[in-house]
Design an enzyme around this catalytic site. Structure first.
Site, PDB file in Angstrom:
ATOM      1  N   ARG A 126       0.841  -1.201   0.000  1.00 10.90           N
ATOM      2  CA  ARG A 126       0.000   0.000   0.000  1.00 10.90           C
ATOM      3  C   ARG A 126       0.877   1.251   0.000  1.00 10.90           C
ATOM      4  O   ARG A 126       0.583   2.223  -0.691  1.00 10.90           O
ATOM      5  CB  ARG A 126      -0.938   0.001   1.217  1.00 10.90           C
ATOM      6  CG  ARG A 126      -2.020  -1.058   1.152  1.00 10.90           C
ATOM      7  CD  ARG A 126      -2.953  -0.986   2.345  1.00 10.90           C
ATOM      8  NE  ARG A 126      -3.822   0.185   2.292  1.00 10.90           N
ATOM      9  CZ  ARG A 126      -4.602   0.588   3.301  1.00 10.90           C
ATOM     10  NH1 ARG A 126      -4.593  -0.080   4.455  1.00 10.90           N
ATOM     11  NH2 ARG A 126      -5.361   1.654   3.172  1.00 10.90           N
TER      12      ARG A 126
ATOM     13  N   CYS B 178      -1.290   5.700   9.309  1.00 12.53           N
ATOM     14  CA  CYS B 178      -1.631   4.425   8.677  1.00 12.53           C
ATOM     15  C   CYS B 178      -2.770   4.684   7.712  1.00 12.53           C
ATOM     16  O   CYS B 178      -2.796   5.713   7.041  1.00 12.53           O
ATOM     17  CB  CYS B 178      -1.998   3.381   9.728  1.00 12.53           C
ATOM     18  SG  CYS B 178      -3.415   3.845  10.752  1.00 12.53           S
TER      19      CYS B 178
END
Length: 280
Positions: free
Chosen positions: A177, A235
């Site tokens: 990611r 995050c």
């Protein structure tokens, strides 16, 4: 104050005359088209004796929107939820989840940020517990906890952008990611320019428990947390980043949390996005 507690230590504390408040924060990230995880149903099937269920999406976060998928909750509503769970300023709190540690760390971080002086996470979560479970839902006496935000540092988007240039901003998401190879839930793939990849999953061993403090310190030192720079973490939505802040705490490194995280950053088309394995 130690930020984590082992299952054996917790068993001893629960057997004592002044046991801690126990919060069960079982939760899992739900990806698109997946059936949502029902933490309350899991709690009903069995939980640590005396534990009160806390809903991450409803009590540890505000409604999704401009602040991201899990923005900070309204302070008053958060305080009321904690008091209903029996949380008081003068009584220790232990939080646990199903074993991953992300949700428990979110509760730990929120309570610490809101000024509670004694909060610990059960290392390894429910999977580490070998004692009896119960299905009885407790009715704790109302607590007296009143949030006083600001005890730990919080970043907004501008603060995260600045820290990526002047200090060390860690991206706690999975490497793919960060690199922009996939993005299963947020509007854009990639990372905040200048951020360093530091997947949360590397904070723990195969049993889900945190690595020893010296190993965590060495890990973060290799990433640039050598004491010379301020450290921040983000995050996807401010949940797994709390786990990284907890790991840094164990390692002796204070760190700020960007609560809006990538879900907020990537939803703003004016914010730059970097892709690839390098910070910039």
């Amino acid at each position: 104050m130690n930020a984590i507690i082992s299952a054996s230590e917790l068993a001893g504390d629960l057997a004592g005359g002044d046991p801690p408040v126990l919060l069960d924060v079982r939760w899992q990230l739900t990806l698109a088209k997946a059936a949502p995880f029902d933490g309350r149903a899991a709690y009903a099937k069995g939980h640590l004796p005396g534990a009160v269920f806390v809903d991450l999406d409803r009590e540890l976060a505000g409604p999704p929107g401009a602040g991201g998928r899990h923005p900070l909750p309204d302070t008053g509503e958060f305080g009321a939820a904690m008091r209903r769970a029996g949380v008081s300023a003068g009584r220790p709190v232990v939080v646990y989840d199903g074993g991953l540690g992300w949700a428990a760390a979110r509760a730990w971080w929120l309570l610490r940020w809101a000024g509670h002086p004694d909060v610990r996470v059960l290392d390894g979560g429910l999977d580490a517990w070998t004692g009896e479970l119960e299905t009885t839902v407790p009715a704790p006496a109302e607590g007296d906890f009143e949030p006083r935000p600001g005890a730990t540092e919080l970043l907004d988007a501008d603060g995260a952008a600045a820290l990526a240039g002047s200090g060390l901003l860690l991206d706690a998401r999975a490497g793919e990611r960060y690199r922009g190879e996939t993005e299963p839930i947020d509007p854009a793939a990639g990372h905040i320019p200048g951020a360093v990849s530091a997947p949360t999953t590397e904070n723990t061993g195969p049993d889900g428990r945190f690595l020893p403090a010296p190993e965590l310190a060495a890990r973060f030192r290799a990433l640039g947390a050598d004491g010379s720079r301020k450290v921040g973490v983000y995050c996807g939505s401010g949940v797994s980043a709390a786990h990284e802040v907890l790991a840094l705490e164990i390692a002796g490194v204070p760190a700020a949390l960007y609560a809006g995280s990538w879900s907020q950053w990537s939803a703003d088309p004016s914010r730059p996005v970097a892709v690839g394995p390098d910070p910039v």
